[in-house]
Write an enzyme that holds these catalytic residues in place. Structure first.
Site, short mmCIF file in Angstrom:
data_model
loop_
_atom_site.label_atom_id
_atom_site.label_comp_id
_atom_site.label_asym_id
_atom_site.label_seq_id
_atom_site.Cartn_x
_atom_site.Cartn_y
_atom_site.Cartn_z
CE LYS A 3 17.06 17.57 4.47
NZ LYS A 3 17.54 16.97 5.72
N GLY A 27 14.76 12.49 -2.39
CA GLY A 27 13.58 13.09 -3.01
C GLY A 27 13.69 14.60 -3.15
CG ASP A 52 14.73 6.59 5.69
OD1 ASP A 52 13.99 5.86 6.36
OD2 ASP A 52 14.48 7.79 5.48
CG ASN A 53 16.34 9.76 8.67
OD1 ASN A 53 16.80 10.01 7.55
ND2 ASN A 53 15.20 10.25 9.08
CG ASP A 86 18.05 13.41 6.98
OD1 ASP A 86 18.81 14.26 6.49
OD2 ASP A 86 17.47 12.55 6.28
NE ARG A 126 20.50 8.00 2.98
CZ ARG A 126 20.07 9.17 3.40
NH1 ARG A 126 19.25 9.23 4.41
NH2 ARG A 126 20.45 10.28 2.80
CG ASP A 151 7.90 21.01 -2.26
OD1 ASP A 151 8.69 20.23 -1.68
OD2 ASP A 151 7.52 22.10 -1.76
N GLY A 152 10.16 18.56 -3.54
CA GLY A 152 11.62 18.57 -3.68
C GLY A 152 12.28 19.78 -3.05
NE ARG A 168 22.88 15.76 4.63
CZ ARG A 168 21.70 15.23 4.95
NH1 ARG A 168 20.96 15.75 5.89
NH2 ARG A 168 21.26 14.16 4.32
P1 AMP Z 1 13.48 12.73 5.96
O1 AMP Z 1 12.36 12.50 6.94
O2 AMP Z 1 13.88 14.17 5.83
O3 AMP Z 1 14.63 11.85 6.24
O4 AMP Z 1 12.89 12.34 4.54
C1 AMP Z 1 12.33 11.09 4.24
C2 AMP Z 1 12.17 10.90 2.75
O5 AMP Z 1 11.23 11.83 2.22
C3 AMP Z 1 13.45 11.09 1.95
O6 AMP Z 1 13.42 10.17 0.91
C4 AMP Z 1 13.32 12.52 1.46
O7 AMP Z 1 14.07 12.73 0.29
C5 AMP Z 1 11.83 12.61 1.18
N1 AMP Z 1 11.31 13.98 1.26
C6 AMP Z 1 11.10 14.71 2.38
N2 AMP Z 1 10.60 15.93 2.06
C7 AMP Z 1 10.51 15.99 0.72
C8 AMP Z 1 10.07 16.97 -0.23
N3 AMP Z 1 9.63 18.16 0.16
N4 AMP Z 1 10.13 16.64 -1.53
C9 AMP Z 1 10.56 15.45 -1.95
N5 AMP Z 1 10.98 14.48 -1.12
C10 AMP Z 1 10.96 14.73 0.20
MG MG Z 2 16.31 11.15 5.74
#
Ligand code: AMP
Ligand code: MG
Length: 445
Positions: free
Chosen positions: A95, A78, A234-235, A244, A166, A107-108, A159
């Site tokens: 990232k 995301g 997913d982690n 992550d 996963r 917001d990506g 990274r």
């Molecule tokens: P994470 O907890 O970092 O492993 O993220 C879990 C999911 O949320 C993944 O699919 C990430 O890409 C998405 N994600 C986390 N933060 C954002 C963000 N600010 N914008 C878009 N996607 C996000």
């Molecule tokens: Mg993740």
């Protein structure tokens, strides 16, 4: 950078399993500025344009995942993009590169603080001998982003990972792209466990290898007091690398219920819950592999392998030659009851000063009397497996606050300490002090 250089990265994953990623560009960042570059990875310098993904052949990966036990059929990159695969087969991944089709309204973006944190923790874990993704660079984008009502400087992290496969990747393939499941499993085998390809039941062998790698990984976490914080499926990697670094931390005073994420109100991903959550996550992998082979009976091996790795690791930490699970388990209960700092204890044990850490000295003496006849290692040998310097929570917070204000010197000092975690050096004693206040909680991204 020349276009030819950009195209040197392979996309063997996207080529092998096209349904599990989409070509997607990074947003444009007008003023990128390099904050840190990891020389230790020995990767040729990349220019800033590449480090923010501009004009590169980037791909967003799709996967599912159980987050907090709830199935999310479509997660994915995301806010991240795969730049490609290095000649040695590792992924280069960015990232914080802006929204993708998998952003779910977010917001990506990524903020400087959490991305420097990911850098720091990856380096600390690597130095502890724990498999992990590692950061190559953190670039400030020049943008301000909003988090919890605050404006923060934005960043892109680069990274390196053995891969980004996963458990959630297999869940997505099984549920949504069943025609891709076999190609995904074959790719995972070729990449991570190539000799499993010759097995009469390669997918069963794949599962067995993932179980072993992940059981070893989580045992290593437990042996250094590491709490991942978001052990969603997913982690959980197929490679067995830690991935992550969000609301993760090293535990100070021993408490099985330790959590650092403000979201983890039930303790689902608490310190002592991690081995059981691993089994749960690997059960989701077993279900996903069902169309290829029956592997569920192998799940019993998760706690067995974990217990073996943990007991072996504790034997080394305690300086005894034969694993003694009762001795180790009773110690953990004692450290908890007496509120003893986990990292400090093992160095003090080797130094002969552990007794002073216990309010109830007699309780320590009773445990120490059981250990004494089993001891075979000297202080130096114990110090080689028990770290002195880990990125403690309260120190990490202070260091990152300084970095956000533009002062990277404290971060570099902490990095230097945790990159050589076993060797005591003058002038770093402040980094070994346990935190005193209540655990800081944060969502971490
Ligand atoms: P994470 O907890 O970092 O492993 O993220 C879990 C999911 O949320 C993944 O699919 C990430 O890409 C998405 N994600 C986390 N933060 C954002 C963000 N600010 N914008 C878009 N996607 C996000
Ligand atoms: Mg993740």
């Amino acid at each position: 950078m020349a276009v030819g250089e950009r195209t040197r990265w392979a996309h063997t994953y996207a080529d092998a399993v096209p349904a599990l990623s989409v070509p997607w560009p990074a947003v444009a960042f007008p003023q990128p500025r390099l904050l840190v570059w990891n020389d230790d990875l020995r990767i040729d310098p990349l220019d800033l344009t590449t480090l923010v993904g501009a004009g590169a052949d980037t791909r967003a990966l799709v996967y599912s995942g159980h987050q907090w036990g709830v199935y999310k059929p479509r997660l994915g990159d995301g806010r991240a993009l795969l730049l490609g695969e290095l000649p040695d087969g590792r992924d280069l991944h960015l990232k914080g590169t802006g929204p993708t089709p998998f952003s779910r309204g977010l917001d990506g973006r990524a903020a400087v603080g959490p991305m420097l944190r990911e850098y720091l923790f990856g380096e600390a874990m690597h130095a502890l001998g724990i498999p992990t993704t590692r950061a190559l660079a953190v670039v400030a984008t020049g943008e301000r982003i909003e988090r919890d009502g605050r404006e923060l400087p934005g960043a892109v992290l680069t990274r390196v990972a053995a891969s980004h496969l996963r458990v959630g990747t297999f869940q997505y393939a099984a549920a949504t792209e069943p025609g891709s499941l076999r190609a995904l499993a074959d790719h995972a085998i070729a990449r991570h466990f190539p000799d499993a390809a010759g097995s009469p039941r390669p997918y069963r062998e794949l599962f067995r290898r993932v179980v072993d790698a992940q059981a070893a990984l989580v045992a290593r976490w437990m042996l250094v007091g590491f709490v991942h914080g978001v052990m969603s499926t997913d982690n959980t990697t197929i490679s067995g690398e830690t991935i992550d670094y969000g609301p993760c931390a090293f535990m100070d005073a021993v408490d099985p219920a330790t959590v650092f994420s403000s979201l983890d109100t039930t303790g689902r991903y608490a310190y002592a819950a991690q081995p059981e959550i691993l089994r749960w996550n690997l059960a989701r992998l077993a279900e996903s592999l069902r169309p290829l082979d029956e592997v569920e009976d192998l799940l019993d091996e998760v706690p067995r392998a974990y217990a073996r790795y943990w007991a072996q690791g504790m034997a080394a930490k305690l300086g005894v030659s034969t694993p003694d699970a009762a001795l180790a388990t009773d110690l953990m209960a004692l450290l908890h009851a007496q509120h003893v700092d986990f990292t400090t204890f093992f160095r003090a044990l080797a130094a002969g000063t552990a007794r002073d850490l216990f309010p109830d000295r007699a309780a320590f003496d009773a445990w120490a009397a059981r250990r004494a006849p089993l001891v075979t290692a000297d202080r130096a040998a114990m110090d080689r497996v028990n770290p002195l310097y880990v990125p403690r929570n309260h120190i990490t917070d202070a260091v990152l606050a300084a970095a956000e204000q533009g002062d990277l010197a404290p971060l570099h000092r902490l990095l230097a300490a945790v990159r050589e975690p076993y060797v005591e050096r003058p002038g770093l004693a402040d980094l070994t002090r346990p935190g005193t206040g209540p655990h800081v909680t944060y969502c971490g991204t």
